[in-house]
Design an enzyme around this catalytic site. Structure first.
Site, PDB file in Angstrom:
ATOM      1  N   VAL A  60       0.840  -1.206   0.000  1.00  0.00           N
ATOM      2  CA  VAL A  60       0.000   0.000   0.000  1.00  0.00           C
ATOM      3  C   VAL A  60       0.869   1.248   0.000  1.00  0.00           C
ATOM      4  O   VAL A  60       0.561   2.248  -0.652  1.00  0.00           O
ATOM      5  CB  VAL A  60      -0.959  -0.007   1.206  1.00  0.00           C
ATOM      6  CG1 VAL A  60      -1.729   1.305   1.282  1.00  0.00           C
ATOM      7  CG2 VAL A  60      -1.917  -1.175   1.118  1.00  0.00           C
ATOM      8  N   ALA A  61       1.994   1.180   0.738  1.00  0.00           N
ATOM      9  CA  ALA A  61       2.866   2.353   0.839  1.00  0.00           C
ATOM     10  C   ALA A  61       3.520   2.697  -0.486  1.00  0.00           C
ATOM     11  O   ALA A  61       3.719   3.869  -0.808  1.00  0.00           O
ATOM     12  CB  ALA A  61       3.934   2.115   1.906  1.00  0.00           C
TER      13      ALA A  61
ATOM     14  N   GLU B 107      -1.612   6.154  -4.215  1.00  0.00           N
ATOM     15  CA  GLU B 107      -3.045   6.085  -4.541  1.00  0.00           C
ATOM     16  C   GLU B 107      -3.622   7.420  -4.981  1.00  0.00           C
ATOM     17  O   GLU B 107      -4.553   7.476  -5.785  1.00  0.00           O
ATOM     18  CB  GLU B 107      -3.839   5.564  -3.337  1.00  0.00           C
ATOM     19  CG  GLU B 107      -3.608   4.106  -3.003  1.00  0.00           C
ATOM     20  CD  GLU B 107      -2.372   3.910  -2.126  1.00  0.00           C
ATOM     21  OE1 GLU B 107      -2.050   2.749  -1.824  1.00  0.00           O
ATOM     22  OE2 GLU B 107      -1.740   4.923  -1.750  1.00  0.00           O
TER      23      GLU B 107
ATOM     24  N   ASP C 240      -2.054  24.595 -41.268  1.00  0.00           N
ATOM     25  CA  ASP C 240      -2.742  24.948 -42.495  1.00  0.00           C
ATOM     26  C   ASP C 240      -2.614  26.462 -42.695  1.00  0.00           C
ATOM     27  O   ASP C 240      -2.496  27.206 -41.721  1.00  0.00           O
ATOM     28  CB  ASP C 240      -4.214  24.555 -42.389  1.00  0.00           C
ATOM     29  CG  ASP C 240      -4.952  24.737 -43.696  1.00  0.00           C
ATOM     30  OD1 ASP C 240      -4.425  24.298 -44.732  1.00  0.00           O
ATOM     31  OD2 ASP C 240      -6.046  25.323 -43.679  1.00  0.00           O
TER      32      ASP C 240
ATOM     33  N   ASP D 151      -8.643  24.001 -40.035  1.00  0.00           N
ATOM     34  CA  ASP D 151     -10.034  24.397 -39.849  1.00  0.00           C
ATOM     35  C   ASP D 151     -10.984  23.659 -40.782  1.00  0.00           C
ATOM     36  O   ASP D 151     -12.159  23.550 -40.494  1.00  0.00           O
ATOM     37  CB  ASP D 151     -10.202  25.907 -40.064  1.00  0.00           C
ATOM     38  CG  ASP D 151      -9.732  26.366 -41.432  1.00  0.00           C
ATOM     39  OD1 ASP D 151      -9.207  25.524 -42.187  1.00  0.00           O
ATOM     40  OD2 ASP D 151      -9.893  27.555 -41.750  1.00  0.00           O
TER      41      ASP D 151
ATOM     42  N   ASP E 226      -8.601  18.732 -43.033  1.00  0.00           N
ATOM     43  CA  ASP E 226      -7.563  18.673 -42.001  1.00  0.00           C
ATOM     44  C   ASP E 226      -7.831  17.600 -40.942  1.00  0.00           C
ATOM     45  O   ASP E 226      -6.935  17.252 -40.176  1.00  0.00           O
ATOM     46  CB  ASP E 226      -7.447  20.029 -41.292  1.00  0.00           C
ATOM     47  CG  ASP E 226      -7.030  21.136 -42.233  1.00  0.00           C
ATOM     48  OD1 ASP E 226      -6.203  20.873 -43.113  1.00  0.00           O
ATOM     49  OD2 ASP E 226      -7.542  22.257 -42.091  1.00  0.00           O
TER      50      ASP E 226
ATOM     51  N   THR F 103      -2.042  13.429   3.262  1.00  0.00           N
ATOM     52  CA  THR F 103      -0.745  14.054   3.553  1.00  0.00           C
ATOM     53  C   THR F 103       0.028  14.328   2.269  1.00  0.00           C
ATOM     54  O   THR F 103       0.673  15.364   2.136  1.00  0.00           O
ATOM     55  CB  THR F 103       0.081  13.144   4.479  1.00  0.00           C
ATOM     56  OG1 THR F 103      -0.713  12.783   5.608  1.00  0.00           O
ATOM     57  CG2 THR F 103       1.324  13.851   4.950  1.00  0.00           C
ATOM     58  N   ASP F 104      -0.012  13.380   1.321  1.00  0.00           N
ATOM     59  CA  ASP F 104       0.642  13.612   0.024  1.00  0.00           C
ATOM     60  C   ASP F 104      -0.226  14.454  -0.904  1.00  0.00           C
ATOM     61  O   ASP F 104       0.262  15.305  -1.633  1.00  0.00           O
ATOM     62  CB  ASP F 104       0.934  12.278  -0.668  1.00  0.00           C
ATOM     63  CG  ASP F 104       2.037  11.494   0.021  1.00  0.00           C
ATOM     64  OD1 ASP F 104       2.668  12.047   0.933  1.00  0.00           O
ATOM     65  OD2 ASP F 104       2.240  10.328  -0.342  1.00  0.00           O
TER      66      ASP F 104
END
Length: 928
Positions: free
Chosen positions: A312-313, A317, A359, A664, A668, A761-762
């Site tokens: 998990v660390a 996530e 173009d 345009d 294209d 925290t992150d």
């Protein structure tokens, strides 16, 4: 022709024939049709059965369920799912053994992990579930109703029921619903810019010389195409191609065959996930193996718990959410700079662009014809001003402003320009627009710049007769009633000059002498070589009004020539210079003529005088290897088709270039989809182009691309900053957790606590790092290679180095806390101290990681106040987990005394000090 014979004949008919090379009679014969009666009922039924409906076909894409399931094939999410299952199994085992006190709330880790997995899956689904709508937009280009001749009767039918061989009737305002060859036409002008990219309307005719097989679309004057619009005139057309066999259908096929390659960011994130998961599994295997060797099988359950925490660390996530929000913030900043991002990954991808294929018409230029030069027999003038604005000056050869009303030769020419004209100019709506042919609109604007009243001039000289333009005569003539009738004509300078016996000089008309016509032709060629479209104007006085439309256009008096061009946007030259400074190479790819393309490219700084210009015909003759050999030397491609644009983009990509393509028109769209970044024009762009693009320029301003590229570079730099922050912290967590069983200690962190660190925290400081402003030199360097790893340029070594330092700090603090635990009553608070130190140390790391070079005290804290808010809030949240009873019980933390909290604060500052010392060392090392 009988129905069965017709079907048999057509069952082997290849509709991809060079119809434009055949006489109309041959086409009618091949298709078994009649110009007078059209097809009969049996023929129509057989052809609908064989050829199908006249509509574009879509290929089925991924279903919503497939897109959702694909989100859970991400290797990091698969690792988390495995962790959740094993964690749930351990909780179930503990429940069976009656160890409820040990696990607290059962399955909370499993529920928390699976919640994160599901949220990440939903987030990815929302990004990818935007269905492709380019083909749907193409379908809109087919008009719903069309007039045809069937069984000798004129009928109105649905456009989807058109079949090859139908006789189609078109007139001004009609949107053409199938490709076809012109049987007869009357003053027919068609706007084909959406398909060919050319600004000028095209004069079409049935009776022209046979065309070569490789004649470009823009030069097939005996043909009309699906999706184009009739500006004036009318025509009878035999349908040769319907549905997917039309030129528009070929574009749809190209769109369907162009794949969606992952962006550099997506490739980097995949690589990052593979590295993290592989590293995690290796570390888990080592930890369990060493633990079993030291403690035996009795420690297996505890080692598995440690492994789960490590797994998990190691997985960040919160990273997908942070990246998505970072890209979303980038899109908001880009909208303020007039760039609308349709696909989130395109925000970062822009920062890697090193080639922009643009173009010409409507992108580099204004898509408005503007007169730039006037040449009479005695004098030449230049004209200033942009677009359809009536503001501008007339300058003589010495660049002195003159009053055009006082120059008699010039005044005569301006009157002819206004009267020999079918367009109208609207100067009252604040947008200065024209209705009609852009070339004729430019002549009206020229008269308005001279201060002439257009309406009053036409009232003073009412038109009493006209001869429409034809491709054989290459001119248009009108007769207006003044004191006496006057014939005015305009068109090809060479052909009009052949009909002239004299020229206007002041108030007199003088006969052409030796060499004077040659002088006019030399001036005409010089103007054409400067990329100008040149028109000649002449007149003659009539004694009586004409009795019929058979008007003689000979014995004319030469007035002069005007040279016009679809002028470059004034801001584009600066944008091109900024592109070059930033290491980005601009390339022009256009359907227009070579001379025009070269003139515009030179004026913008895209190419120099004498630069190589490659035409579509030349491209067809080049092998893939030959094209690769010249692709790095050529900045101008002219007279190209949609297939050519796609070929050029692919060739550049094969050479390792990271390509943005602007455009345009419908033509294209395939190239935009193939390019790494497709950029559509928001004002002049078609729906097809916008749906095939990654980004839309809301102001149709090429300079906006440069601003968007700058934002892309900022986003990529910020993503690297918060990855540096997140992964450096995560590695420190993993090593700390792995070391605990080796030191004879219990696992200090639960999966739930690690999820808290990785998400909150992150997450909050990482989001704040995402809005860090641009560095001053970000557009004064070449773009970084899109192939570079996310760990390139020292990022990988930094993450490992900081992770090791971080773990040393935490392991040291953990050993001290364990020793001090008896002094505080053996409460087990050492685990909470490790948890708290890990969280608070990351706050210092976030503050320091803002810059790799500048010390924190040297940086203005107000340039990113969000970071200080995030650090403060995260610190408060962490303290709440310790001192709020309900949160303390849920997260499994212990109450910390003042002394314990001070120890945590002291150790947490050491990582900040270390990073700042590294900056000082690096600065000293480079100054040696």
């Amino acid at each position: 022709m009988a129905a069965n014979a017709d079907y048999s004949a057509h069952s082997s008919l290849n509709l991809q024939q060079p119809w434009h090379t055949y006489p109309v009679e041959t086409t009618l014969s091949i298709l078994g049709s009649s110009a007078v009666n059209g097809l009969n009922r049996e023929q129509i039924a057989q052809r609908i059965k064989y050829y199908g409906k006249n509509e574009l076909q879509e290929r089925p894409g991924r279903s919503n369920w497939q897109i959702l399931l694909d989100q859970f094939t991400n290797i990091m999410l698969l690792l988390l799912i495995a962790v959740a299952i094993i964690s749930g199994g351990l909780d179930l085992l503990a429940l069976q053994r009656g160890h409820l006190a040990k696990i607290g709330v059962p399955f909370k880790d499993t529920i928390a992990i699976l919640t994160i997995v599901i949220l990440n899956g939903i987030l990815g689904y929302l990004q990818e579930s935007r269905a492709e709508k380019a083909l749907a937009a193409l379908k809109k280009l087919s008009s719903p109703q069309v007039n045809v001749i069937r069984e000798g009767q004129r009928r109105e039918i649905d456009a989807v029921n058109l079949v090859p061989g139908d006789i189609m009737l078109i007139e001004a305002g009609t949107q053409i619903s199938a490709d076809g060859q012109i049987i007869e036409a009357f003053n027919l002008q068609i706007r084909e810019s959406a398909l060919t990219g050319e600004a000028n309307s095209v004069n079409k005719s049935a009776s022209i010389d046979p065309l070569d097989r490789d004649t470009p679309l823009g030069d097939r004057l005996n043909f009309v195409f699906t999706g184009t619009e009739v500006l004036q005139g009318r025509a009878k057309v035999i349908v040769t191609n319907t549905g997917m066999t039309t030129e528009l259908g070929k574009i749809a096929q190209m769109l369907a065959t162009v794949g969606n390659e992952p962006t550099p960011l997506q490739k980097r994130m995949t690589h990052l996930g593979n590295v993290l998961v592989a590293g995690s599994l290796i570390l888990v295997a080592l930890t369990i193996t060493i633990g079993l060797i030291n403690a035996g099988w009795s420690a297996l359950e505890e080692l598995v718990e440690v492994s789960l925490s490590m797994a998990v660390a190691v997985v960040p996530e919160g990273l997908p959410a942070v990246i998505t929000l970072t890209l979303a913030l980038g899109t908001q900043r880009m909208v303020k700079r007039q760039a609308l991002i349709r696909k989130l990954p395109a925000v970062e991808t822009l920062g890697s662009v090193n080639v922009i294929c643009s173009d010409k018409t409507g992108t580099l230029t204004e898509n408005k014809m503007t007169v730039r030069e006037i040449e009479t027999i005695n004098r030449n003038f230049s004209v200033t001003g942009e677009g359809y604005s009536p503001k501008g000056q007339f300058l003589d050869s010495e660049q002195r402003a003159i009053d055009p009303k006082t120059d008699l030769e010039l005044h005569h020419l301006l009157i002819a320009s206004i009267l020999c004209n079918d367009a109208s100019l609207d100067l009252d709506n604040g947008h200065d627009s024209i209705l009609g042919d852009p070339t004729e609109g430019a002549l009206l604007v020229l008269g308005a710049k001279a201060g002439l009243n257009l309406s009053l001039t036409k009232q003073e000289f009412p038109r009493i007769a006209e001869i429409p333009f034809s491709s054989q005569r290459k001119r248009m003539s009108v007769i207006c009633q003044g004191v006496n009738p006057v014939l005015f004509t305009k068109g090809s300078p060479e052909l009009i000059l052949e009909q002239c016996l004299s020229y206007q000089s002041g108030l007199e008309s003088l006969p052409f002498g030796d060499g004077e016509k040659e002088k006019v032709l030399v001036a005409n060629n010089a103007m054409a070589n400067r990329g100008l479209r040149v028109l000649g104007l002449a007149y003659k006085n009539l004694i009586y009004p004409p009795e019929s439309t058979e008007i003689s256009e000979d014995a004319l008096i030469w007035l002069g020539m005007v040279g016009m061009i679809d002028a470059a946007r004034p801001e584009v030259q600066i944008a091109v210079a900024r592109c070059r400074e930033a290491g980005i190479r601009p390339i022009m790819i256009t359907g227009d003529h070579q001379l025009t393309a070269l003139a515009v490219a030179k004026s913008l700084g895209i190419a120099q005088a004498g630069a190589l210009v490659i035409s579509g015909r030349e491209l067809d003759k080049l092998s893939p290897i030959q094209l690769e050999n010249i692709i790095d030397k050529t900045n101008i491609y002219a007279r190209v088709s949609p297939e050519h644009k796609l070929t050029i983009v692919r060739a550049l990509q094969k050479k390792g270039k990271f390509v943005a393509m602007t455009g345009d028109g419908v033509n294209d769209a395939p190239a935009l989809k193939q390019a790494d970044i497709g950029i559509a024009m928001g004002i002049a762009g078609t729906d097809v182009t916008k749906e095939a693009s990654d980004m839309i320029l809301l102001d149709d301003n090429f300079a906006t691309i440069v601003a968007a590229t700058e934002e892309g570079r900022v986003v990529y730099n910020n993503i690297r900053s918060f990855i540096k922050y997140i992964l450096g912290s995560n590695i420190g967590e993993v090593i700390t957790i792995a070391a605990s069983p080796l030191l004879g200690l219990a696992t200090p962190l639960t999966p739930l606590q690690i999820l808290w660190m990785n998400l909150v925290t992150d997450g909050l400081p990482a989001l704040a790092l995402a809005v860090e402003p641009a560095s001053p030199n970000i557009m004064r360097r070449p773009p970084f290679s899109p192939q570079e790893s996310i760990f390139a340029r020292g990022l990988g070594s930094y993450i490992v180095r900081i992770g090791i330092i971080f773990s040393i700090i935490n392991i040291t603090q953990m050993l001290i806390a364990v020793r001090l635990d008896p002094l505080f009553g053996n409460t087990g608070s050492w685990k909470t101290m490790v948890f708290t130190t890990l969280c608070l140390a990351q706050m210092g790391h976030a503050i320091s990681v803002r810059s790799s070079d500048n010390l924190t005290i040297e940086m203005n804290p107000l340039t990113n106040p969000y970071l200080w808010v995030a650090v403060t809030l995260t610190t408060i949240f962490q303290l709440m987990l310790i001192y709020v009873p309900a949160l303390r019980d849920f997260f499994g933390t212990q109450f910390l005394t003042k002394e314990e909290l001070l120890i945590c604060l002291g150790f947490s500052t050491l990582l900040f000090v270390w990073v700042e010392l590294e900056k000082l060392f690096t600065r000293w090392y480079h100054r040696r």
